[in-house]
Design an enzyme around this catalytic site. Sequence first.
Site: not given
Length: 586
Positions: A470, A486
């Site tokens: 941010e 994964h």
Amino acid sequence: MCGIVGFIGMPVKGTLITDSLKKLEYRGYDSWGVAFLSKGRIESFRAVGSINKIPKKIQEISSNLAIGHTRWATHGRICKNNAHPHLSSGNDITLVHNGIIDNFSELKTRLSGNSFNSDTDSEVILKLIEEKMDSGSDLLHAVSFAVSLLKGSFALLVFSSIEPAKLIAVKNESPLLLGVSDKGIFAASDQIPLRNFTDRFVFLEDGDIALISKNSFECFDFSLNPVERKIIKVESNVTSSGKLKYSHFMLKEIMEQPFVLKDVLVQDKKNFSEISFLIKKSNLVFIANGTSFNACLFGKEFFSRIAGINPRVIEASEFPYELDFLPENSLIFALSQSGETADVLDSVRKARKKGFKIISMVNVFNSSLVRLSDKVIYLNCGEEIGVASTKAFTSQIALLFLLANSFAGKFDSALIELNSVSSLMQQAIDFNLDSVKALSAKIKSFGDVYFIGRNLNYAVALEAALKLKEISYIHAEAFQAGSLKHGPLALISKGIPVIVVAPKDKVFSDTINNAIEAKSRGAFIVGVSNESNEVFDFFIKLPKVNELLFPLVSIIPLQLLAFHTAVFLERNPDRPRNLAKSVTVK
Ligand code: M6R
């Protein structure tokens, strides 16, 4: 998001309004404007960009009636014409608005005979007032007529040169309060710009119209039935609101966390027991946005590990879709630094309609969320001005830990333990102050930075990634360490920084294995731990602490990392682009 200020009273310099408006800069804005009543006429000025060069005409003006606005664009692009205040075609009525008018297209069609100077939803409100005054109504009745047609959120300030002794304020689902001072009466989006003038505030309710003159005010509902609103004296916050010796508010707010914690922990034990009692009978649901949402993840973990209950955590913008599926005994626990976040307020209003009780954890005194809550825990961490939330986050974690312990009958011992963390937070700063700055100098050149952690430390990774993205605009993402293989491992290429939040706990070796997997694919590994390891290319050394409280120390160097990276990239961490401190529209 948009900020508004207004004043009616003894004649003051134009810069009093621009200086007050500057105090709302932290909310985020892209353009600004002011309007003054001067010698019976409305003088206005609008500009795109920051409030820096104040035109001579404003510096020299003396006025007893004025409004100002900082705009964070919603309807209509960023340009001077879309900036507020808007002016009526006769140059005799002026208005500023914060919020969104949902039915503005419909209203614009109804007003099709009029010419519009902007693309904003706000100008339709002005046109409705103008139309009504043109047909003989006074300003108050014209405003009441206009707001009765509006759907959406709006905080408005309006004045007219035709009735020069009146300032009108309207509040509906956007923040607005009055400040009563010796100079006259102010109106503003929050207390911060008024702190230099008064400690006496009137917290308007949704559906209020306030008719303000230089030394008195009356409040009405939208149909102009009188309503009573009291003046409340608000003690000043515990910490200084200036930047002190720091270059930025964010840096000041990071550095003061160790001693602010002491103030945060001054809490009413009875309030905690009463809230614990309510939780015992209920299905606990945490809601929040952004950093406050990340804090909720700790709430969930603390309650399941310390209190043996398993609350849900729902992002406030998603909550309305879940509402119908929640059990009847649900208790909504809303976290918000500002207490003005639109998605949180909307969720809470909907939850109240369903009959659910509301508990909140808030920093800003008497903010809208407080007024919608059955019980409140105040963070007491002082004004947080930097858009990136820092000290509010650590305060939320500390108080959630205290609450889970209070539920388990261990309030006193938890309080002692938390108080002792203050010096460990200071050590986290002292150990890493210079080295983290050096790390930022390296990180600043990367387009992607990844953070990994397990369990509670995954929530730290999420918050650290939010801080970095941010304010530095670098793509930063957090993964559960075990999930790397994964999919995310495909993102790793030579030199990519992977920041591993891994205290020496029972999952330490699992997390280290994930770091090794990333390093084997070329990643530059930054270890955030209280135990060194050979896989770390860079070590952020932290003190030993109870593993549940490790987040209170580990997040601090990661906040500093985000801060310095932004500064190296010449981005202002206090006011990141496109963002607002208080997200008051959905
Ligand atoms: O005032 P709130 O805590 O309700 O604000 C919620 C988010 O808008 C806020 O945490 C935001 O994500 C911050 N910019 C994060 O640093």
